[in-house]
Structure formats: C-alpha cells, structure tokens
Write a protein that holds these residues in place. Structure first.
Motif, short mmCIF file in Angstrom:
data_model
loop_
_atom_site.label_atom_id
_atom_site.label_comp_id
_atom_site.label_asym_id
_atom_site.label_seq_id
_atom_site.Cartn_x
_atom_site.Cartn_y
_atom_site.Cartn_z
N ARG A 186 3.58 16.06 -12.22
CA ARG A 186 2.67 16.94 -12.96
C ARG A 186 2.62 18.34 -12.34
N THR B 86 0.31 14.36 4.34
CA THR B 86 -0.04 13.10 3.68
C THR B 86 0.78 12.00 4.34
N LEU C 106 3.96 10.40 -9.39
CA LEU C 106 3.24 10.83 -10.59
C LEU C 106 2.58 12.18 -10.37
N THR C 107 2.02 12.37 -9.19
CA THR C 107 1.36 13.65 -8.89
C THR C 107 2.37 14.80 -8.87
N THR D 233 2.34 1.67 -3.39
CA THR D 233 1.36 2.26 -4.31
C THR D 233 1.26 3.76 -4.09
N ASP D 234 1.27 4.17 -2.83
CA ASP D 234 1.21 5.59 -2.52
C ASP D 234 2.45 6.32 -3.00
N GLU E 208 0.82 -1.21 0.00
CA GLU E 208 0.00 0.00 0.00
C GLU E 208 0.86 1.26 0.00
N SER F 7 -2.25 16.63 -0.59
CA SER F 7 -3.53 16.09 -0.09
C SER F 7 -3.43 15.94 1.42
N VAL G 245 4.23 5.54 -5.64
CA VAL G 245 4.08 5.72 -7.09
C VAL G 245 3.11 6.85 -7.39
N GLN G 246 1.98 6.88 -6.67
CA GLN G 246 0.99 7.93 -6.90
C GLN G 246 1.56 9.30 -6.59
N ARG G 247 2.32 9.41 -5.51
CA ARG G 247 2.92 10.69 -5.16
C ARG G 247 3.93 11.15 -6.19
#
Length: 421
Positions: free
Chosen positions: A263, A310, A259-260, A252-253, A249, A269, A255-257
């Motif tokens: 950009r 976060t 990518l965010t 996954t976070d 988990e 968050s 990777v999401q961070r």
C-alpha cells in the motif's frame, strides 16, 4: 449514429430549402411577370409615340416599319381616328399579357405577348433554383457524412479502448481527436488505464513478493512440524512447538509487512529492539539447513547492540541474505555486528564466488539475478530496510559482504522519508 447524423443534417437542409426555396420561387415568378408587363407597356408607349409622330405629319401608318420596331413574338393593334385599324404580328388565342398606350390625338396602341414566353422564363429560373437546391443537398450530405465519420470514428475508438481496458489491457493509447468533449473522455480513459496499470503492477508485485518471502518460512515451519511428528520425546516436542509458534508469529509479521508495503512502501513501525536476539534467532533457525549441506553459520562482533527498526522486517532481511548465501554462496556464513557512529551495522558474508562484476549494486534491482533465481529477494529486502529508515548495501562483491545499516536512535519522520526516497 452515422445514419442519425446524416438524416438530421439532411432534414435541416430540406427544411431550409423548402422555406427559402418556395419563397424565392414565388418572388422570382412575380418579378419576371411584372418585368414582362413593364416591357410590354414600354413597347406600347414607344409605338404610340411613332404613330403620334406620323399622325402629326399626316403620314399613313407603315405596318412594315412598325413590324421592324416590334419585338419578335408580339402582336400590336394600332387604332387611329378616321383610319382603319392596323395589326402588326400574329395574334394568338392563348392567354396573353397586354399593354396599352394612348396618343394626344386619340391614337390607341395595344401590344400583346403570349404568357407562354413568361412561363418559359419562369421555368428556366425554377430550373436554376432547383439545381442550386440539389447542389445544396449534395453538399449537405457530403458534409454530414464527413462530420458523422469525424464524430463516430472517435467514439468507436473510445469504445474499443474501454473494452480493451475492461479485458485487462491497461496500456494508455494517448489518442486525441480535436473535439474537446471527446478529448476529455480520452484523458479520463488514459488516466484510468494508468491507475489500473499501477494497481495491477502492485498486485503482481505483491504476489511475487509473497510467493518469494513466504516460501522459506513455510519450509522451515514444515521442517519443525516434521520433527514433532517423528519424535516421542516430550521435551523435544515442546521445544520444536515453541520454535514453530515463533515462526508462525514471524510468518504473520511477514504477511503484514508485505501488505503494508504494497500500500505504501514508506510506512514503517520502527521501535528500539535488541539486535542480538534477531541475529541469534536467525542463526538457530538456519543452522539445521546449513548442517545438512555440510556448512556452518556463525555470529561474531559486538554484542548488546540496540537499534531502531521493525524486528520482523530485520529478520526478513537477514533471512534473505542467509538464504542467498546458502543457495548461491559457499563455505561458512558469518553474521557480524558492529557499530559505526550512530549506526548499527550487521554484515553477512560467505566464502563463495560472490556477485558477478557486471552486476554490482544492480543486484538489488528486481528481476536481476546472478544465479538464475527470481531476482526478487534482495529487492524486497532493500524495500523492507528502507521502510524503517535503514539501508541495505553491497560493501564487497568478492567475497560478498552485504551490510544492513540501522539507526541506533529513532530517526525523525522527515529523515526517514528522505532516506526512502
């Protein structure tokens, strides 16, 4: 393109020469012929006046005197009533221009000039017109070549720039050519090159960050899976699997961070969370690695502290600091929590040599490292901290003390963006 420009310019010049040159030749020919005719008639009138004066004084016509008055190459015939005709000059059999004049007593003077003289004059005029036309053609060709080079060379240069841009070299050239349309194309290409350069930089940065930030979680996950494969104790398997799922988990976070942030680094968050849980999770996760190195990792300070941020990002920041302490530091690593005003502060320190004096806060810059590492981890950690309105600082270089500052109350959006900037 050069050939077309030269051909089109030359064609225009030839058409202009054909239209105006032919008209000029016709006009000049008629003007020269008319002028010659007028000169001959004036000559005839002048001779008639001389003959009339001699007739009035009843003097005979003196052909030698008239020959002196007559222009060379001309022929004159004088007829006086009651006297034989007098001829002056040599008469020719070719076509001639003729002028006549009559006196008051019936005298008749005829002056002739060979047309060849007029033709020669017309030929000289045509030669001048032809020379001017030739010079005009040469000048037009030279101008066409110059203009073709002026237009074709920038187009060739722009084509090379576009090809270089397509091959992956996004450096703008900032060349201008003095032609508004071509300069506009050059502006667009330079703007595109800058955008592509920023995109490539962001992609390279994302790849480097992902490689660095995912390495440690994957290694830890691999160790948990290895523990599962070598044990037969169901309770141990369940425990390790639970920890492995938590790590998945967090991975996954991560990777999401990444990518965010790739950009928009300002996108956060932040939510209220228990800082003790993140610290406890990191200590438990890193304790086996420290134990294998004969070192210890401990936690201390104030408990029950809640902060805004976060949790996954805070865990990444702590993981970076703990991993750096493991790789570059020495002795016991301590995670201490304290409260300063409206901020929660989490300090990470060890007993190693610390940060070299010549680096200081430059340690947070990308590609800056004091131990021959990638120099990415601390830069990414600071970006993650700032994304949620926090900050990561080096409070002390020797021994090293890194501090993560987090707000205990939800920061306003404007304040968060101001902190990021």
């Amino acid at each position: 393109m050069r050939r077309r420009l030269i051909q089109s310019t030359l064609a225009v010049v030839l058409v202009v020469i054909a239209v105006f040159g032919v008209s000029l030749v016709i006009v000049e020919t008629r003007t020269i012929t008319s002028s010659a005719q007028d000169r001959i008639e004036s000559e005839a009138l002048r001779l008639a006046g001389i003959v009339e004066a001699n007739a009035a004084e009843r003097r005979p016509i003196d052909s030698d005197a008239l020959a002196e008055q007559l222009d060379p190459g001309r022929y004159a015939r004088i007829t006086v009533p009651g006297q034989p005709p007098v001829e002056v000059g040599e008469r020719t059999d070719e076509s001639v221009l003729r002028g006549t004049a009559k006196g008051e007593q019936g005298e008749l003077v005829v002056v002739e000039e060979p047309r060849s003289i007029v033709t020669e004059e017309v030929g000289r005029t045509l030669a001048v017109v032809g020379a001017v036309a030739l010079l005009a053609v040469v000048a037009a060709v030279a101008l066409a070549i110059r203009q073709a080079n002026r237009l074709a060379s920038p187009l060739t240069d722009l084509a090379e720039t576009a090809e270089r841009l397509g091959s992956g070299d996004p450096r703008p050239r900032h060349r201008r050519y003095g032609v508004p349309e071509l300069d506009r194309v050059a502006d667009v290409l330079d703007s595109s090159a800058e955008r592509i350069g920023r995109m490539l930089t962001a992609e390279r940065r994302l790849a480097a960050d992902a490689s660095h930030q995912l390495r440690t979680p994957l290694t830890a996950l691999s160790m948990r899976l290895e523990e599962i494969t070598v044990t037969d104790d169901l309770a141990t398997v369940r425990e390790e699997a639970t920890i492995a799922l938590a790590q998945v988990e967090r991975l996954t976070d991560v990777v999401q961070r990444l990518l965010t942030n790739s950009r928009d680094p300002r996108t956060g968050s932040a939510v209220p969370f228990d800082l003790d849980e993140v610290v406890k999770q990191q200590v438990e996760e890193w304790r086996p690695a420290y134990r294998s190195e004969g070192r210890a990792i401990v936690r201390s300070g104030k408990t029950g502290v809640r902060a805004f941020g976060t949790p996954g990002a805070v865990a990444q920041v702590l993981a970076t600091l703990v991993e750096n302490a493991l790789m570059h530091g020495g002795g016991t690593v301590a995670l201490r929590t304290r409260v300063v005003g409206n901020q929660a502060v989490l300090e990470v320190t060890d007993e190693g040599p610390g940060v070299p004096p010549d680096l200081g806060n430059r340690i947070f810059e990308r590609a800056i490292s004091g131990r021959n590492s990638t120099g990415i981890g601390l830069a990414v950690a600071r970006d993650l901290a700032e994304a949620d309105g926090g900050r990561l600082e080096l409070l002390q270089a020797q021994p090293p003390v890194f501090a993560l500052f987090l707000s205990r109350t939800e920061p306003e959006r404007g304040e968060r963006e101001q902190t990021v900037r």
